[in-house]
Design an enzyme around this catalytic site. Structure first.
Site, mmCIF file in Angstrom:
data_model
loop_
_atom_site.group_PDB
_atom_site.id
_atom_site.type_symbol
_atom_site.label_atom_id
_atom_site.label_comp_id
_atom_site.label_asym_id
_atom_site.label_seq_id
_atom_site.Cartn_x
_atom_site.Cartn_y
_atom_site.Cartn_z
ATOM 1 N N SER A 150 0.831 -1.194 0.000
ATOM 2 C CA SER A 150 0.000 0.000 0.000
ATOM 3 C C SER A 150 0.877 1.260 0.000
ATOM 4 C CB SER A 150 -0.953 -0.058 1.199
ATOM 5 O OG SER A 150 -2.013 0.857 1.040
ATOM 6 N N ASP A 226 -10.085 -5.619 -3.290
ATOM 7 C CA ASP A 226 -9.468 -4.603 -2.441
ATOM 8 C C ASP A 226 -10.310 -3.326 -2.523
ATOM 9 O OD1 ASP A 226 -7.868 -2.497 -1.491
ATOM 10 O OD2 ASP A 226 -6.017 -3.501 -2.124
ATOM 11 N N HIS A 259 -7.270 -6.128 0.892
ATOM 12 C CA HIS A 259 -6.083 -5.300 1.169
ATOM 13 C C HIS A 259 -5.331 -5.773 2.418
ATOM 14 C CE1 HIS A 259 -4.014 -1.592 0.049
ATOM 15 N NE2 HIS A 259 -3.974 -1.190 1.302
#
Lengths: 281, 281
Positions: A150, A226, A259
């Site tokens: 991320s 995600d 995620h």
């Protein structure tokens, strides 16, 4: 051990050692923390280093606890180094007020704006101070790889694309690839770097790859469910830029994954193998 | 899905699914929580179930997040079921006051004493209610194995030794093996079971193994620098009892390892293989 480097806790893990450290950082002008996994091979030889940059709100601990990476670092003989995601307890007003700015959200940039610039120098910390400290204190070879998740995927791509000679391998899980074109990036960059968007380009992987000369393949895994994919991560922008620049990219869209660290743990073996192939030869 | 069973969150992991559930437990007379990992094989066939009982202060989440077990459950095709370590929010006075009694410390016994007996019926919950709920709602075979850590290692050994026909395999990480002879056990048993020590014997693995007829080998891993080894865990008492009873025991003392999940993660593959060998045939 360098005078300022302090081991705060240590655990045997896969016949190697997980250690949590802190030290007085010259670059960030405050105490910084990081975790190291020393694989069993490091007892008798120098091993390559693989840096992992974590995402928003993480500390140096999340990846070490949740990703299952030590299993494979031990198998391949790689040292893992996992820095914290920002300086902490700097005294900067408002540092703890927002989860996507300040503490836990350093975005791996060198801040130029008041009040952040006095401590938030994460890019230089990751690329220069930390590797020097690791080289001085651990049984490492010069070879380095870098990966992240991320916000940390953004950091890893930026570090590698700007320093292709330093990082022989790079990969990312669900990275922010175009921070200039997403809300997280725009907010962080305007606070840390100011309103001149031209100054943002050196921290945007989609911009950097157009003129980088990285050559080696980049591995990215991205979950299809995600919840940040469409608005924040925008992998398609990076994929287009890589295609335009002839940058080899192995972008794997993983059906049903989100995620979380459950996603990271699922594909960590492939990433460590990707780095091992480049770092061990 | 049974009327009272509620899925609270779900994550794709190693091509299977981690799910967190809650349900109204008849046995504990309150809402109980557990986690399930459904391996990819469960999409198309019924698979054996492996129960993991966690240690003091844990919830149903710790093992799923930290142990790295899903990797191997997916490889071998085992369903993982991880219950919480106690009822919660029962309203019993003092339930949250001590970390080794009450919330997070059910000790896998059926409490007979006031005020605990109204909700703390963890033994019956684990051995009867939960397996029935799993059988009703998931794609499982009748075969069951059980393992655990610390207080949960105690729980696993007790469940298996008392129900050899139900649990085809058992193993433990750093288990409390002689709760009648250690401070954690004596405190918990006197509160939950009262002062008549004779009533404690059915929850003490070292006592049980003398008259059990388990026959299949028990695997135990124990770190040598575990700070609880000498005063609380006392593996030597169980080893002696196993020797006396001709119970096959593979007790592996692991040099340098402590009581943490870094230790569990290191040896989880061996444990899952131990269970797979017994459950898959």
């Amino acid at each position: 051990m360098a005078a300022s480097l302090k081991l705060t806790s240590e655990y045997r893990c896969f016949d190697g050692t997980v250690g949590f450290y802190c030290h007085q950082s010259e670059t960030c002008n405050i105490e910084m923390r990081f975790a190291v996994y020393q694989p069993p091979q490091a007892k008798s030889e120098r091993v390559p280093v693989l840096y992992f940059l974590s995402g928003l709100t993480c500390t140096e601990e999340n990846f070490i606890v949740k990703a299952g990476a030590q299993r494979y670092a031990a198998e391949y003989g790689l040292m893992l180094v996992v820095p914290d995601t920002s300086p902490r307890n700097t005294g900067i007003a408002g540092e703890d007020e927002e989860w996507d700015i300040g503490t836990g959200a350093g975005f791996y940039v060198d801040a130029t704006e008041v009040p952040w610039r006095s401590h938030y120098q994460m890019y230089s910390y990751i690329v220069r101070e930390l590797p020097a400290l690791i080289a001085e204190n651990f049984s490492v070879q010069p070879e380095q790889g870098i990966f992240g998740h991320s916000m940390g995927g953004h950091g890893a791509l930026v570090c590698a694309l700007r320093n292709p000679d330093q990082y022989q391998s790079v990969s990312a899980f669900a990275p922010i690839v175009a921070p200039m074109q997403c809300p997280w990036g725009e907010k962080a960059f305007s606070r840390y770097l100011g309103t001149d968007r031209d100054s943002w380009r050196t921290y945007d992987a989609t911009e950097l790859v157009l003129n980088a000369n990285y050559q080696r393949p980049i591995l990215i895994d991205q979950g299809t469910v995600d919840k940040f994919l469409v608005d924040q991560l925008k992998l398609e922008l990076f994929a287009s830029a890589c295609a335009k620049a002839n940058q080899p990219l192995n972008l794997r869209m993983q059906p049903g994954y989100d995620h979380s660290y459950y996603f990271i743990a699922t594909f960590i073996e492939d990433h460590i193998r990707h780095h091992a192939a480049a770092l061990l030869n």
